[in-house]
Design a protein around this motif. Structure first.
Motif, PDB file in Angstrom:
ATOM      1  N   ARG A  38       0.831  -1.209   0.000  1.00  0.00           N
ATOM      2  CA  ARG A  38       0.000   0.000   0.000  1.00  0.00           C
ATOM      3  C   ARG A  38       0.866   1.260   0.000  1.00  0.00           C
ATOM      4  N   GLN A  39       1.882   1.299   0.860  1.00  0.00           N
ATOM      5  CA  GLN A  39       2.715   2.497   0.960  1.00  0.00           C
ATOM      6  C   GLN A  39       3.593   2.704  -0.271  1.00  0.00           C
ATOM      7  N   ALA A  40       4.117   1.611  -0.829  1.00  0.00           N
ATOM      8  CA  ALA A  40       5.011   1.715  -1.986  1.00  0.00           C
ATOM      9  C   ALA A  40       4.238   1.888  -3.294  1.00  0.00           C
ATOM     10  N   GLY A  41       2.970   1.472  -3.286  1.00  0.00           N
ATOM     11  CA  GLY A  41       2.178   1.577  -4.502  1.00  0.00           C
ATOM     12  C   GLY A  41       2.562   0.564  -5.560  1.00  0.00           C
ATOM     13  N   LYS A  42       3.203  -0.522  -5.147  1.00  0.00           N
ATOM     14  CA  LYS A  42       3.564  -1.589  -6.084  1.00  0.00           C
ATOM     15  C   LYS A  42       3.708  -2.895  -5.339  1.00  0.00           C
ATOM     16  N   SER A  43       3.703  -3.975  -6.089  1.00  0.00           N
ATOM     17  CA  SER A  43       3.765  -5.301  -5.491  1.00  0.00           C
ATOM     18  C   SER A  43       5.152  -5.584  -4.910  1.00  0.00           C
ATOM     19  N   ILE A  44       5.197  -6.583  -4.034  1.00  0.00           N
ATOM     20  CA  ILE A  44       6.482  -6.992  -3.467  1.00  0.00           C
ATOM     21  C   ILE A  44       7.396  -7.496  -4.572  1.00  0.00           C
ATOM     22  N   SER A  45       6.857  -8.236  -5.517  1.00  0.00           N
ATOM     23  CA  SER A  45       7.660  -8.712  -6.648  1.00  0.00           C
ATOM     24  C   SER A  45       8.278  -7.540  -7.403  1.00  0.00           C
ATOM     25  N   ASP A  46       7.492  -6.490  -7.619  1.00  0.00           N
ATOM     26  CA  ASP A  46       8.011  -5.313  -8.322  1.00  0.00           C
ATOM     27  C   ASP A  46       9.081  -4.593  -7.494  1.00  0.00           C
ATOM     28  N   ILE A  47       8.881  -4.512  -6.184  1.00  0.00           N
ATOM     29  CA  ILE A  47       9.890  -3.882  -5.324  1.00  0.00           C
ATOM     30  C   ILE A  47      11.197  -4.657  -5.430  1.00  0.00           C
ATOM     31  N   PHE A  48      11.124  -5.979  -5.314  1.00  0.00           N
ATOM     32  CA  PHE A  48      12.328  -6.804  -5.427  1.00  0.00           C
ATOM     33  C   PHE A  48      12.995  -6.609  -6.784  1.00  0.00           C
ATOM     34  N   ALA A  49      12.195  -6.631  -7.867  1.00  0.00           N
ATOM     35  CA  ALA A  49      12.739  -6.543  -9.226  1.00  0.00           C
ATOM     36  C   ALA A  49      13.331  -5.167  -9.522  1.00  0.00           C
ATOM     37  N   GLN A  50      12.664  -4.121  -9.057  1.00  0.00           N
ATOM     38  CA  GLN A  50      13.072  -2.763  -9.414  1.00  0.00           C
ATOM     39  C   GLN A  50      14.079  -2.153  -8.442  1.00  0.00           C
ATOM     40  N   MET A 113       3.213 -20.561  -4.870  1.00  0.00           N
ATOM     41  CA  MET A 113       4.417 -19.753  -4.730  1.00  0.00           C
ATOM     42  C   MET A 113       4.449 -18.608  -5.745  1.00  0.00           C
ATOM     43  N   ALA A 114       3.370 -18.454  -6.504  1.00  0.00           N
ATOM     44  CA  ALA A 114       3.276 -17.360  -7.470  1.00  0.00           C
ATOM     45  C   ALA A 114       3.355 -16.025  -6.738  1.00  0.00           C
ATOM     46  N   GLY A 115       4.149 -15.128  -7.246  1.00  0.00           N
ATOM     47  CA  GLY A 115       4.276 -13.797  -6.654  1.00  0.00           C
ATOM     48  C   GLY A 115       5.109 -13.745  -5.395  1.00  0.00           C
ATOM     49  N   ARG A 116       5.803 -14.816  -5.067  1.00  0.00           N
ATOM     50  CA  ARG A 116       6.662 -14.846  -3.883  1.00  0.00           C
ATOM     51  C   ARG A 116       8.107 -14.884  -4.374  1.00  0.00           C
TER      52      ARG A 116
END
Length: 169
Positions: A38-50, A113-116
């Protein structure tokens, strides 16, 4: 009353048990991963990738700082949150840490495990990650739960253990 912080490997049941526990106790449920999304405005997968894992762990620490001043919560902590000692210390100020020690092979075999991000390298890598983290989970825990027949059984076992602790229930 002290907060109850549920820790353990991704997929062990923190969010599911947390929902049940919060309903039974009438406490707010806070899922640290959901707060970060919610705070980052993106998924955990996107945070890890970006931004990388370190940036994600910094976001976890920021959430722990926010939660450290609150009582009477049920917190479903991200699977790697306890990897930083600072996070554990922050949450223990007002809470009791519970390790949901569900067997790693059972988690991997029965949970999507999708999205993890840390589960994308297959079963062997997942089991290796758990083996590396288990001592950290144990060291952080005030309570360890190893009952996973049903969600109700897990929560009942947890509540019985928490009932013996002062200032939790």
């Amino acid at each position: 009353m002290r907060s109850i912080i549920l820790t353990g490997m991704m997929g062990c049941g923190k969010s599911t048990c947390g929902r049940c526990l919060s309903e039974r106790l009438g406490r707010e449920l806070v899922d640290t991963d959901a707060v970060i999304v919610r705070q980052a405005g993106k998924s955990i997968s996107d945070i890890f990738a970006q931004e990388g894992e370190a940036a994600f762990r910094d976001l976890e620490t920021a959430v722990c700082r926010e939660l450290a001043g609150r009582d009477e919560l049920v917190v479903a902590a991200g699977g790697g949150l306890v990897l930083r000692r600072e996070n554990v210390e922050l949450l223990k100020r007002r809470g009791v840490v519970v390790f949901l020690n569900r067997p790693a092979a059972e988690i991997f075999d029965s949970t999507s495990m999708a999205g993890r991000p840390l589960a994308q390298n297959g079963r062997a890598a997942f089991l290796e990650t758990f083996a590396a983290r288990e001592p950290v989970y144990r060291a952080a825990a005030d309570v360890i739960v190893e009952e996973f027949a049903t969600v109700s059984d897990t929560v009942r076992t947890l509540l019985a253990q928490l009932a013996r602790m002062e200032g939790v229930l």
